[in-house]
Motif scaffolding. Structure first.
Motif, PDB file in Angstrom:
ATOM      1  N   ARG A 173       0.811  -1.227   0.000  1.00  0.00           N
ATOM      2  CA  ARG A 173       0.000   0.000   0.000  1.00  0.00           C
ATOM      3  C   ARG A 173       0.838   1.266   0.000  1.00  0.00           C
ATOM      4  NH1 ARG A 173      -5.291  -1.408   3.616  1.00  0.00           N
ATOM      5  NH2 ARG A 173      -6.223  -2.823   2.116  1.00  0.00           N
ATOM      6  N   ASN A 176      -8.427  -1.094   9.309  1.00  0.00           N
ATOM      7  CA  ASN A 176      -9.814  -0.654   9.236  1.00  0.00           C
ATOM      8  C   ASN A 176     -10.784  -1.803   9.501  1.00  0.00           C
ATOM      9  OD1 ASN A 176     -11.973   1.072   8.825  1.00  0.00           O
ATOM     10  ND2 ASN A 176     -11.954   0.801   6.609  1.00  0.00           N
ATOM     11  N   ALA A 177     -10.396  -3.013   9.082  1.00  0.00           N
ATOM     12  CA  ALA A 177     -11.257  -4.172   9.343  1.00  0.00           C
ATOM     13  C   ALA A 177     -11.471  -4.321  10.854  1.00  0.00           C
ATOM     14  CB  ALA A 177     -10.633  -5.434   8.762  1.00  0.00           C
ATOM     15  N   HIS A 207     -18.593   2.611   2.318  1.00  0.00           N
ATOM     16  CA  HIS A 207     -18.067   3.087   1.041  1.00  0.00           C
ATOM     17  C   HIS A 207     -17.827   1.860   0.170  1.00  0.00           C
ATOM     18  CE1 HIS A 207     -15.468   4.907  -1.908  1.00  0.00           C
ATOM     19  NE2 HIS A 207     -15.767   6.101  -1.416  1.00  0.00           N
ATOM     20  N   SER A 209     -15.968   1.419  -2.222  1.00  0.00           N
ATOM     21  CA  SER A 209     -14.549   1.316  -2.587  1.00  0.00           C
ATOM     22  C   SER A 209     -14.277   0.871  -4.027  1.00  0.00           C
ATOM     23  CB  SER A 209     -13.807   0.406  -1.616  1.00  0.00           C
ATOM     24  OG  SER A 209     -13.743   1.052  -0.383  1.00  0.00           O
ATOM     25  N   ASP A 250     -18.264   3.344   7.424  1.00  0.00           N
ATOM     26  CA  ASP A 250     -16.952   2.796   7.035  1.00  0.00           C
ATOM     27  C   ASP A 250     -16.620   3.485   5.724  1.00  0.00           C
ATOM     28  OD1 ASP A 250     -14.805   1.443   6.055  1.00  0.00           O
ATOM     29  OD2 ASP A 250     -15.845  -0.460   5.757  1.00  0.00           O
ATOM     30  N   SER A 264      -8.916   3.600   6.779  1.00  0.00           N
ATOM     31  CA  SER A 264      -7.599   2.954   6.813  1.00  0.00           C
ATOM     32  C   SER A 264      -6.488   3.973   6.955  1.00  0.00           C
ATOM     33  CB  SER A 264      -7.345   2.173   5.525  1.00  0.00           C
ATOM     34  OG  SER A 264      -8.205   1.085   5.418  1.00  0.00           O
ATOM     35  N   LYS A 323      -4.215   3.866   3.193  1.00  0.00           N
ATOM     36  CA  LYS A 323      -4.760   4.149   1.861  1.00  0.00           C
ATOM     37  C   LYS A 323      -4.519   5.628   1.544  1.00  0.00           C
ATOM     38  CE  LYS A 323      -8.080   0.329   1.767  1.00  0.00           C
ATOM     39  NZ  LYS A 323      -9.516  -0.015   1.804  1.00  0.00           N
TER      40      LYS A 323
HETATM   41  C1  LIG Z   1     -10.004  -1.114   2.462  1.00  0.00           C
HETATM   42  C2  LIG Z   1     -11.325  -1.130   3.115  1.00  0.00           C
HETATM   43  C3  LIG Z   1     -11.532  -1.873   4.291  1.00  0.00           C
HETATM   44  C4  LIG Z   1     -10.437  -2.689   4.918  1.00  0.00           C
HETATM   45  O1  LIG Z   1      -9.469  -1.841   5.445  1.00  0.00           O
HETATM   46  P1  LIG Z   1      -8.087  -2.425   5.998  1.00  0.00           P
HETATM   47  O2  LIG Z   1      -7.375  -1.236   6.535  1.00  0.00           O
HETATM   48  O3  LIG Z   1      -7.411  -3.068   4.835  1.00  0.00           O
HETATM   49  O4  LIG Z   1      -8.423  -3.411   7.048  1.00  0.00           O
HETATM   50  C5  LIG Z   1     -12.778  -1.858   4.866  1.00  0.00           C
HETATM   51  N1  LIG Z   1     -13.784  -1.146   4.326  1.00  0.00           N
HETATM   52  C6  LIG Z   1     -13.631  -0.427   3.196  1.00  0.00           C
HETATM   53  C7  LIG Z   1     -14.805   0.329   2.654  1.00  0.00           C
HETATM   54  C8  LIG Z   1     -12.397  -0.396   2.555  1.00  0.00           C
HETATM   55  O5  LIG Z   1     -12.228   0.326   1.432  1.00  0.00           O
END
Ligand SMILES: *Cc1c(COP(=O)(O)O)cnc(C)c1O
Length: 460
Positions: free
Chosen positions: A93, A149-150, A222, A224, A254, A289, A292
């Motif tokens: 990343r 983020n998870a 989101h 994503s 999220d 996150s 990101k």
């Molecule tokens: C990337 C992402 C996650 C996971 O995040 P990590 O930091 O990789 O655990 C969860 N929710 C959304 C919407 C994401 O884009």
């Protein structure tokens, strides 16, 4: 053949070789011995097969250097990212900014006040080191950081929503990749998922119809790396706010990648919402996150209402998801860059790579072209192309870039890709319709030499 066996030296004789002695000082003894044993058994094997071979301490010493060079390398190592994908999950990343690296080094090299309150002279909280600066930058009441983020979503749901109902639009029940799926995360945390609306369209009344006394609130996700176009509608946070206030519920979002500065002035169509905007529009908790769009280390950042964050801080799960000191060091330094937006764009690698001007990219690409264009056996040309941001950030956005198209006289594109990937410093490229592109966006000038050397090895 017997005489050859006798020529194989004893391990002890090898241990006094200069390069072996040097290795013994710099690597674990057993690691060095294993290499020596492997070399000797390779010789025995060759003799057994009937090969007439030359054996001398000198030759063995050279073989030892080669083997040490191969085996002494770490499994996790630097690669050159020539894919142009800035937030490349498989390639680690985000790169850290210099400030973060320096801060990690200082914390790694020394004891620190990680959980020690220097004012009080007693136990402190590791989370305190970043909470203030996050609140200052995002204008939120409170903040907490966890592993990623998870885990941020997991602990938020576990604390606030366990055994209660949370309403989610069917259009937002997504899989992010790496097997992170919203319905499963919710199930795992003991949250009762109430899905509403249709895949393409969800209305405010869909949410309202599902509210009962066991409802805690609404989860917005989101989407994503996935988007829908055409006859679509999602309810935004501002609209949900009405329901939230009317029924006394909460909104959790999220936001995934989580941009915190508006990049539109750099010509980049930013996410629908910045983290700050979501909070302002009525989200009570937002998670995103660290690695990101923020461009920091792997982390999950939870921001929002103090009263809710305080509850999350008391959850025992926090101990299992806790962030380590290097990550904290990197996060603090990264967030500090954001005190000045211009500084952040210039110094946080992820932001810098996303916001490169096209002229800058062109210049950089010309420099690389100049360096590699005369290696014989290759046909290398420069062309305009596009890169994507990656990491589920703005999947539709295409950034204009320059790439080198690399063709080899003897190797197919597939074989060339493999050779570059197998290089000592692997060069990871983009393969496009049978041709190989090196996207300059994610390549630093300091890496030009790595690319040059990798290509030079394939000269013909
Ligand atoms: C990337 C992402 C996650 C996971 O995040 P990590 O930091 O990789 O655990 C969860 N929710 C959304 C919407 C994401 O884009």
């Amino acid at each position: 053949m017997k005489h050859l066996y006798r020529k194989i030296p004893k391990i002890d004789e090898l241990l006094v070789l200069d390069n072996v002695k040097y290795a013994l000082d710099n690597y674990p003894r057993e690691f060095v011995l294993e290499i020596l044993r492997d070399i000797l058994s390779m010789y025995r094997e060759k003799i057994k097969e009937g090969n007439e071979i030359e054996i001398s301490l000198n030759i063995i010493s050279k073989v030892f250097d080669e083997e040490l060079n191969k085996k002494g390398r770490f499994s996790l190592k630097k690669v050159v990212n020539a894919t142009g994908v800035v937030i490349h999950t498989n390639l680690g990343r985000s790169k850290m900014c210099k400030e973060a690296i320096d801060h990690i080094l200082e914390v790694a090299n020394n004891y620190s006040n990680l959980e020690y309150d220097l004012n009080e002279g007693k136990r402190g909280s590791r989370y305190s080191h970043v909470e203030k600066i996050i609140c200052e930058i995002l204008g939120c009441e409170a903040a907490l950081v966890v592993n990623n983020n998870a885990s941020a979503i997991m602990i938020v749901l576990d604390t606030l929503c366990k055994n209660k109902e949370v309403i989610v639009s069917r259009g937002e029940l997504v899989e992010i990749g790496g097997s992170f799926r919203i319905p499963e995360v919710m199930k795992f945390s003991g949250t009762i998922l109430k899905e509403v609306g249709c895949t393409n369209r969800t209305h405010l009344f869909d949410y309202e119809n599902e509210i009962n006394e066991n409802t805690v609130g609404f989860l917005k996700v989101h989407t994503s790396n996935y988007y829908m176009d055409g006859f679509v509608k999602q309810v935004n946070i501002e609209e949900l706010r009405e329901l939230k206030e009317k029924y006394d519920k909460i909104i959790i979002e999220d936001i995934g990648s989580g941009a915190i500065i508006d990049l539109s002035k750099y010509g980049i169509q930013t996410e629908k919402n910045l983290v700050q905007q979501s909070l302002k529009e009525g989200a009570d908790i937002v998670t995103f996150s660290g690695d990101k769009m923020l461009g920091g280390p792997q982390a999950g950042i939870i921001v929002g209402k103090k009263e809710l964050i305080e509850q999350i801080k008391k959850n025992h799960l926090l101990r299992a998801l806790r962030i380590d000191k290097f990550t904290l060091a990197a996060l603090e330094a990264t967030f500090r860059c954001y005190l000045d937006e211009k500084y952040a764009v210039k110094n946080v690698p992820t932001l810098r790579m996303i916001t490169y001007g096209i002229e800058e990219l062109k210049d950089k690409c010309e420099k690389l072209l100049h360096k590699v264009q005369n290696i014989s056996g290759f046909n290398i040309t420069m062309e305009e192309n596009v890169s994507i941001i990656g990491g589920g950030s703005m999947p539709k956005e295409r950034l204009k870039t320059y790439v080198l198209d690399v063709k080899h006289n003897k190797l197919s594109s597939k074989d060339l890709e493999i050779k570059l990937r197998e290089n000592k410093i692997p060069i990871i490229v983009r393969v496009e319709k049978n041709s190989i592109k090196l996207d300059i966006r994610t390549v630093e000038e300091e890496e030009f030499n790595d690319i040059y050397e990798a290509l030079e090895k394939l000269r013909c």
